[in-house]
Each structure stands twice: as C-alpha cells, then as structure tokens.
Design a protein around this motif. Structure first.
Motif, PDB file in Angstrom:
ATOM      1  N   PRO A 128      79.654  60.890  83.142  1.00 28.84           N
ATOM      2  CA  PRO A 128      78.397  60.703  82.410  1.00 28.84           C
ATOM      3  C   PRO A 128      78.472  59.513  81.461  1.00 28.84           C
ATOM      4  CG  PRO A 128      78.985  63.015  82.500  1.00 28.84           C
ATOM      5  CD  PRO A 128      80.128  62.250  83.122  1.00 28.84           C
ATOM      6  N   ALA A 129      77.411  58.718  81.441  1.00 27.65           N
ATOM      7  CA  ALA A 129      77.402  57.389  80.835  1.00 27.65           C
ATOM      8  C   ALA A 129      78.115  57.291  79.503  1.00 27.65           C
ATOM      9  CB  ALA A 129      75.972  56.880  80.711  1.00 27.65           C
ATOM     10  N   ALA A 130      77.672  57.986  78.501  1.00 31.83           N
ATOM     11  CA  ALA A 130      78.301  57.846  77.189  1.00 31.83           C
ATOM     12  C   ALA A 130      79.092  59.099  76.841  1.00 31.83           C
ATOM     13  CB  ALA A 130      77.255  57.547  76.126  1.00 31.83           C
ATOM     14  N   SER A 131      79.841  59.607  77.774  1.00 27.50           N
ATOM     15  CA  SER A 131      80.667  60.779  77.516  1.00 27.50           C
ATOM     16  C   SER A 131      81.571  60.511  76.316  1.00 27.50           C
ATOM     17  CB  SER A 131      81.530  61.105  78.731  1.00 27.50           C
ATOM     18  OG  SER A 131      82.519  62.053  78.391  1.00 27.50           O
ATOM     19  N   HIS A 134      74.132  53.402  64.966  1.00 25.70           N
ATOM     20  CA  HIS A 134      73.585  53.983  66.188  1.00 25.70           C
ATOM     21  C   HIS A 134      72.277  53.291  66.574  1.00 25.70           C
ATOM     22  CE1 HIS A 134      71.167  56.988  68.401  1.00 25.70           C
ATOM     23  NE2 HIS A 134      72.300  57.135  69.064  1.00 25.70           N
ATOM     24  N   ALA A 135      71.383  53.124  65.613  1.00 26.62           N
ATOM     25  CA  ALA A 135      70.099  52.467  65.886  1.00 26.62           C
ATOM     26  C   ALA A 135      70.315  51.023  66.337  1.00 26.62           C
ATOM     27  CB  ALA A 135      69.210  52.508  64.647  1.00 26.62           C
ATOM     28  N   ARG A 136      71.230  50.310  65.683  1.00 32.45           N
ATOM     29  CA  ARG A 136      71.514  48.909  66.020  1.00 32.45           C
ATOM     30  C   ARG A 136      72.065  48.776  67.432  1.00 32.45           C
ATOM     31  NH1 ARG A 136      72.827  44.478  67.575  1.00 32.45           N
ATOM     32  NH2 ARG A 136      73.774  42.779  66.445  1.00 32.45           N
ATOM     33  N   TRP A 137      73.021  49.660  67.778  1.00 35.33           N
ATOM     34  CA  TRP A 137      73.636  49.564  69.097  1.00 35.33           C
ATOM     35  C   TRP A 137      72.693  50.029  70.195  1.00 35.33           C
ATOM     36  CZ3 TRP A 137      79.581  50.785  68.869  1.00 35.33           C
ATOM     37  CH2 TRP A 137      80.215  49.787  68.107  1.00 35.33           C
ATOM     38  N   ARG A 138      71.854  51.018  69.929  1.00 38.20           N
ATOM     39  CA  ARG A 138      70.841  51.406  70.922  1.00 38.20           C
ATOM     40  C   ARG A 138      69.868  50.248  71.156  1.00 38.20           C
ATOM     41  NH1 ARG A 138      69.271  57.197  71.636  1.00 38.20           N
ATOM     42  NH2 ARG A 138      71.131  58.034  72.649  1.00 38.20           N
ATOM     43  N   ALA A 139      69.445  49.592  70.083  1.00 42.82           N
ATOM     44  CA  ALA A 139      68.490  48.483  70.184  1.00 42.82           C
ATOM     45  C   ALA A 139      69.094  47.281  70.905  1.00 42.82           C
ATOM     46  CB  ALA A 139      68.000  48.071  68.798  1.00 42.82           C
ATOM     47  N   ALA A 140      70.410  47.140  70.881  1.00 48.02           N
ATOM     48  CA  ALA A 140      71.067  46.005  71.540  1.00 48.02           C
ATOM     49  C   ALA A 140      70.842  46.028  73.050  1.00 48.02           C
ATOM     50  CB  ALA A 140      72.563  46.000  71.228  1.00 48.02           C
ATOM     51  N   GLY A 141      70.630  47.201  73.608  1.00 50.72           N
ATOM     52  CA  GLY A 141      70.324  47.303  75.024  1.00 50.72           C
ATOM     53  C   GLY A 141      71.478  47.017  75.966  1.00 50.72           C
ATOM     54  N   VAL A 142      72.712  47.180  75.496  1.00 49.35           N
ATOM     55  CA  VAL A 142      73.877  46.993  76.361  1.00 49.35           C
ATOM     56  C   VAL A 142      74.699  48.275  76.382  1.00 49.35           C
ATOM     57  CG1 VAL A 142      74.021  44.493  76.006  1.00 49.35           C
ATOM     58  CG2 VAL A 142      75.303  46.010  74.499  1.00 49.35           C
ATOM     59  N   GLY A 143      75.368  48.521  77.492  1.00 48.61           N
ATOM     60  CA  GLY A 143      76.192  49.713  77.603  1.00 48.61           C
ATOM     61  C   GLY A 143      75.362  50.974  77.456  1.00 48.61           C
ATOM     62  N   GLU A 144      76.026  52.041  77.128  1.00 50.01           N
ATOM     63  CA  GLU A 144      75.367  53.331  76.920  1.00 50.01           C
ATOM     64  C   GLU A 144      75.813  53.887  75.574  1.00 50.01           C
ATOM     65  OE1 GLU A 144      73.127  54.840  78.863  1.00 50.01           O
ATOM     66  OE2 GLU A 144      73.192  53.253  80.364  1.00 50.01           O
ATOM     67  N   THR A 145      74.851  54.248  74.743  1.00 48.95           N
ATOM     68  CA  THR A 145      75.145  54.854  73.446  1.00 48.95           C
ATOM     69  C   THR A 145      74.566  56.255  73.430  1.00 48.95           C
ATOM     70  OG1 THR A 145      75.071  52.676  72.376  1.00 48.95           O
ATOM     71  CG2 THR A 145      74.928  54.602  70.949  1.00 48.95           C
ATOM     72  N   SER A 146      75.417  57.235  73.183  1.00 49.77           N
ATOM     73  CA  SER A 146      74.989  58.630  73.168  1.00 49.77           C
ATOM     74  C   SER A 146      74.102  58.914  71.974  1.00 49.77           C
ATOM     75  CB  SER A 146      76.210  59.555  73.104  1.00 49.77           C
ATOM     76  OG  SER A 146      76.776  59.554  71.786  1.00 49.77           O
ATOM     77  N   HIS A 182      79.845  55.104  72.390  1.00 47.79           N
ATOM     78  CA  HIS A 182      79.322  53.934  73.089  1.00 47.79           C
ATOM     79  C   HIS A 182      80.307  53.563  74.194  1.00 47.79           C
ATOM     80  CE1 HIS A 182      77.128  50.199  73.716  1.00 47.79           C
ATOM     81  NE2 HIS A 182      78.319  49.651  73.917  1.00 47.79           N
ATOM     82  N   VAL A 183      79.783  53.358  75.398  1.00 50.07           N
ATOM     83  CA  VAL A 183      80.601  52.951  76.533  1.00 50.07           C
ATOM     84  C   VAL A 183      80.220  51.523  76.900  1.00 50.07           C
ATOM     85  CG1 VAL A 183      81.208  53.420  78.929  1.00 50.07           C
ATOM     86  CG2 VAL A 183      80.833  55.320  77.344  1.00 50.07           C
ATOM     87  N   ASP A 184      81.230  50.642  76.978  1.00 48.71           N
ATOM     88  CA  ASP A 184      80.955  49.233  77.256  1.00 48.71           C
ATOM     89  C   ASP A 184      80.869  48.942  78.750  1.00 48.71           C
ATOM     90  OD1 ASP A 184      83.558  48.818  78.284  1.00 48.71           O
ATOM     91  OD2 ASP A 184      84.245  47.680  76.545  1.00 48.71           O
ATOM     92  N   VAL A 185      80.697  47.686  79.074  1.00 50.00           N
ATOM     93  CA  VAL A 185      80.501  47.225  80.441  1.00 50.00           C
ATOM     94  C   VAL A 185      81.688  47.557  81.356  1.00 50.00           C
ATOM     95  CG1 VAL A 185      81.356  44.889  79.967  1.00 50.00           C
ATOM     96  CG2 VAL A 185      79.701  45.239  81.792  1.00 50.00           C
ATOM     97  N   ASP A 186      82.876  47.732  80.800  1.00 54.74           N
ATOM     98  CA  ASP A 186      84.065  48.062  81.579  1.00 54.74           C
ATOM     99  C   ASP A 186      84.407  49.549  81.556  1.00 54.74           C
ATOM    100  OD1 ASP A 186      85.078  45.426  82.570  1.00 54.74           O
ATOM    101  OD2 ASP A 186      85.020  44.986  80.423  1.00 54.74           O
ATOM    102  N   GLY A 187      83.572  50.355  80.912  1.00 59.47           N
ATOM    103  CA  GLY A 187      83.830  51.787  80.833  1.00 59.47           C
ATOM    104  C   GLY A 187      84.684  52.212  79.663  1.00 59.47           C
TER     105      GLY A 187
END
Length: 129
Positions: A62-65, A86-98, A112-117
């Motif tokens: 699951p994306a942001a496990s 949390h708000a800043r990283w969600r707004a960034a639109g990269v990866g997955e933030t739970s 937060h899960v980055d592009v490499d997992g």
C-alpha cells in the motif's frame, strides 16, 4: 571519548533526476555528487542517496504504508508541526503521503513514500501542532 554529532540514513535510488525532482518538491536542497552518490538537506536534517540501478519503484505494498519493514529504506524525522509538514508534502504532489495517524504513544505521525519506495515517517508530540 567520542560523541555522536549527526546521523544520516542512506537511501537507494534508481534515478538521480527523479530523486532530485521529488526531494526539491518537498523543500530539500539536493546535491548530486560524482560516483553515484547524492545528499538532500532541509533544516539540518540530511538523507544520503546511493545509486542502485534497476531498483524499481514500490512493490505493490500500500502506497504510504507506515511499516518500515515493507520499504527499501526508512527514516523517522521529528518535526515541530506534523500538520503543517503534512499539508506541505501533500500539496507538493509527489510520492504518497498518508493521513496523519496516532500510533498510540503520545505523538501524531504521517508517512511519506518517495519515488524509489523509501519511507519517511515524520511526527510531533500530540498537542504540539
């Protein structure tokens, strides 16, 4: 006697360009060094990256496990305001933030899960934000 001064996890990355774009969007300063190595830094917190060709992205977990056992690498960052980050990283639109969650020991966290997992869990004391 020697004393510890700092710690920086070393995350794998398959693509330094993708890693750079991801972490710059999260507000980190990114430096790609020669020899398949790079670093990111924000507010004195550093993460190192080593090139691992063919690493691939997240494996269907699951994306942001928030479970570090499901990721290539993981780190925890204590912050003063989990909701603001949390708000800043969600707004960034990269990866997955739970969503922000309560793990049950006096802190509020998100993952937060980055592009490499790779996983970054971050949090602050309950009531701090």
């Amino acid at each position: 006697m020697a004393t510890f001064q700092d710690i920086a996890p070393i995350f794998p990355t398959a693509d330094f360009d993708a890693m750079r774009a991801h972490y710059e969007a999260l507000g980190f300063a990114v430096h790609v060094h020669g020899g398949g190595y790079g670093t990111v830094e924000r507010d004195g917190v550093k993460i190192h990256f080593r090139h691992v060709p063919g690493l691939g992205s997240a494996d269907g977990t699951p994306a942001a496990s928030p479970d570090p056992g499901t990721r290539p690498a993981a780190a925890y960052i204590a912050v003063d305001d989990v909701d603001a980050l949390h708000a800043r990283w969600r707004a960034a639109g990269v990866g997955e933030t739970s969503d922000v969650f309560d793990p049950g020991f006096g802190v509020r966290e998100a993952a937060h899960v980055d592009v490499d997992g790779n996983l970054i869990r971050f949090g602050s004391r309950a009531g701090a934000s």
